[in-house]
Enzyme design. Structure first.
Site, PDB file in Angstrom:
ATOM      1  N   ASP A   6       0.875  -1.174   0.000  1.00  0.00           N
ATOM      2  CA  ASP A   6       0.000   0.000   0.000  1.00  0.00           C
ATOM      3  C   ASP A   6       0.914   1.225   0.000  1.00  0.00           C
ATOM      4  O   ASP A   6       2.126   1.099   0.197  1.00  0.00           O
ATOM      5  CB  ASP A   6      -0.890  -0.012   1.259  1.00  0.00           C
ATOM      6  N   SER A   7       0.314   2.407  -0.160  1.00  0.00           N
ATOM      7  CA  SER A   7       1.105   3.633  -0.084  1.00  0.00           C
ATOM      8  C   SER A   7       1.635   3.870   1.334  1.00  0.00           C
ATOM      9  O   SER A   7       2.534   4.666   1.531  1.00  0.00           O
ATOM     10  CB  SER A   7       0.239   4.825  -0.493  1.00  0.00           C
ATOM     11  N   TYR A  38      -0.853   8.312  -2.476  1.00  0.00           N
ATOM     12  CA  TYR A  38      -0.993   7.987  -3.894  1.00  0.00           C
ATOM     13  C   TYR A  38      -2.181   8.734  -4.517  1.00  0.00           C
ATOM     14  O   TYR A  38      -2.241   8.914  -5.730  1.00  0.00           O
ATOM     15  CB  TYR A  38      -1.275   6.488  -4.072  1.00  0.00           C
ATOM     16  N   GLY A  39      -3.156   9.074  -3.668  1.00  0.00           N
ATOM     17  CA  GLY A  39      -4.466   9.567  -4.108  1.00  0.00           C
ATOM     18  C   GLY A  39      -4.477  10.555  -5.261  1.00  0.00           C
ATOM     19  O   GLY A  39      -5.251  10.418  -6.194  1.00  0.00           O
ATOM     20  N   CYS A  69      -4.480  -1.575  -1.805  1.00  0.00           N
ATOM     21  CA  CYS A  69      -4.639  -0.148  -2.039  1.00  0.00           C
ATOM     22  C   CYS A  69      -5.593   0.013  -3.216  1.00  0.00           C
ATOM     23  O   CYS A  69      -5.320  -0.519  -4.304  1.00  0.00           O
ATOM     24  CB  CYS A  69      -3.266   0.447  -2.369  1.00  0.00           C
ATOM     25  N   ASN A  70      -6.686   0.712  -3.000  1.00  0.00           N
ATOM     26  CA  ASN A  70      -7.656   0.900  -4.086  1.00  0.00           C
ATOM     27  C   ASN A  70      -7.065   1.717  -5.220  1.00  0.00           C
ATOM     28  O   ASN A  70      -7.331   1.460  -6.397  1.00  0.00           O
ATOM     29  CB  ASN A  70      -8.910   1.612  -3.571  1.00  0.00           C
ATOM     30  N   THR A  71      -6.278   2.738  -4.867  1.00  0.00           N
ATOM     31  CA  THR A  71      -5.728   3.639  -5.872  1.00  0.00           C
ATOM     32  C   THR A  71      -4.740   2.901  -6.769  1.00  0.00           C
ATOM     33  O   THR A  71      -4.759   3.062  -7.996  1.00  0.00           O
ATOM     34  CB  THR A  71      -5.025   4.833  -5.188  1.00  0.00           C
ATOM     35  N   CYS A 179     -11.079   3.206   0.234  1.00  0.00           N
ATOM     36  CA  CYS A 179      -9.632   3.409   0.396  1.00  0.00           C
ATOM     37  C   CYS A 179      -9.240   2.633   1.640  1.00  0.00           C
ATOM     38  O   CYS A 179      -9.941   2.695   2.655  1.00  0.00           O
ATOM     39  CB  CYS A 179      -9.328   4.897   0.568  1.00  0.00           C
ATOM     40  N   THR A 180      -8.134   1.907   1.550  1.00  0.00           N
ATOM     41  CA  THR A 180      -7.795   1.000   2.659  1.00  0.00           C
ATOM     42  C   THR A 180      -7.326   1.723   3.921  1.00  0.00           C
ATOM     43  O   THR A 180      -7.225   1.108   4.978  1.00  0.00           O
ATOM     44  CB  THR A 180      -6.730  -0.019   2.203  1.00  0.00           C
ATOM     45  N   HIS A 181      -7.044   3.004   3.808  1.00  0.00           N
ATOM     46  CA  HIS A 181      -6.732   3.758   5.032  1.00  0.00           C
ATOM     47  C   HIS A 181      -7.994   4.023   5.865  1.00  0.00           C
ATOM     48  O   HIS A 181      -7.927   4.166   7.078  1.00  0.00           O
ATOM     49  CB  HIS A 181      -6.113   5.119   4.681  1.00  0.00           C
TER      50      HIS A 181
HETATM   51  N1  DGL Z   1      -4.697   3.305   0.853  1.00  0.00           N
HETATM   52  C1  DGL Z   1      -4.747   3.672  -0.502  1.00  0.00           C
HETATM   53  C2  DGL Z   1      -6.066   3.374  -1.154  1.00  0.00           C
HETATM   54  O1  DGL Z   1      -6.676   2.392  -0.804  1.00  0.00           O
HETATM   55  C3  DGL Z   1      -4.038   4.921  -0.936  1.00  0.00           C
HETATM   56  C4  DGL Z   1      -4.296   6.174  -0.223  1.00  0.00           C
HETATM   57  C5  DGL Z   1      -3.350   7.222  -0.663  1.00  0.00           C
HETATM   58  O2  DGL Z   1      -2.141   6.995  -0.575  1.00  0.00           O
HETATM   59  O3  DGL Z   1      -3.809   8.279  -1.126  1.00  0.00           O
HETATM   60  O4  DGL Z   1      -6.515   4.046  -2.037  1.00  0.00           O
END
Ligand code: DGL
Length: 254
Positions: A6-7, A38-39, A69-71, A179-181
């Site tokens: 993930d990021s 990453y967003g 990570c979704n992104t 988003c996984t965060h």
């Molecule tokens: N956790 C990531 C996601 O699921 C990335 C969030 C990010 O770095 O902006 O999208």
């Protein structure tokens, strides 16, 4: 060995669900903290990072890789699948269960800009848009909160409210965490949304999918005397927050 990336710390919310199903496996978790978030980055930049991280995870001996990570899933999973011979498990915003269970006919999606602009999300959205109204917002500042280890309290509440309130005002009774965060802020999100709103995290479904793929690929450990998972955490930048969150996750699993 299962590689997860993930990021930053977000993918640890996915790792948690994976460990519930696969508690005796070996994991390498890569937090790309030097490039987080990453967003708002370009899909090309995220694809490049995803490939470099994949090379690293493979060099560590990963047999399968979870893009937690979704992104990165939106930007890179097709390219990764084309380029590498291993299986990749990606994230998908849980629009389907939200759309099928909504009573108000309005659902809210919280995700990063990269995910909401991606063709994967657009396609999924297109499948349900005729039946439910889909409202969406970038969780502005959510990733930064989690990376700073701020998972609750007044600052988290004020930040979450800004992005969440418009979705609630639109009548959403399902909030999809895209988003996984964001699952690390689920307590705050649920408190603001109230008991009539269901907050949906796709991570348990992703963990189940990983389990099934590993089973069909013959990758499940046949027997192990180990009682706990073995997890190596690697970060491209600062790893303090990821370490703290990993410890919290493992404590919660005890
Ligand atoms: N956790 C990531 C996601 O699921 C990335 C969030 C990010 O770095 O902006 O999208």
């Amino acid at each position: 060995m299962i590689g997860v990336f993930d990021s930053g710390s977000g993918g640890l919310s996915v790792l948690k669900e994976i460990i519930k199903l696969l508690p005796r496996e070996e994991y390498v978790y890569f937090a790309d903290t030097a490039y987080c978030p990453y967003g708002g980055k370009s899909p090309e930049a995220i694809r490049q990072r995803s490939m470099e991280i994949t090379d690293f995870l493979l060099s560590k001996g990963a047999d399968i890789i979870v893009v937690a990570c979704n992104t990165a899933t939106a930007a890179a999973i097709s390219a990764l699948r084309e380029r590498y011979p291993v299986k990749f498990i990606g994230m998908e915003p849980a629009v389907k269960p939200a759309a099928l269970s909504s009573e108000t006919g309005v659902i809210g999606v919280l995700a990063t800009e990269g995910t909401l602009k991606g063709s994967k999300y657009m396609t999924t959205k297109g499948l349900y848009e005729d039946n439910v109204k889909i409202t969406e917002r970038v969780g502005e500042g959510f990733v930064e909160l989690v990376e700073r280890g701020i998972l609750d309290g007044p600052e988290a509440e004020a930040t979450v409210r800004k992005s969440l309130q418009p979705l609630l005002d639109a009548g959403s009774d399902r909030i999809v965490l895209g988003c996984t965060h964001y699952p690390f802020l689920a307590g705050v999100i649920q408190r603001i949304a109230g008991p009539g709103v269901k907050v949906i995290d796709p991570a348990p479904h992703v963990a189940r999918h990983l389990y099934e793929v590993m089973e069909s690929e013959g990758l499940l450990r046949k027997s192990s005397r180990r009682r706990k998972p073995v997890i190596e955490l690697v970060a491209s930048g600062d790893d303090a927050s990821a370490k703290r969150i990993l410890k919290m996750v493992l404590d919660e699993l005890k």
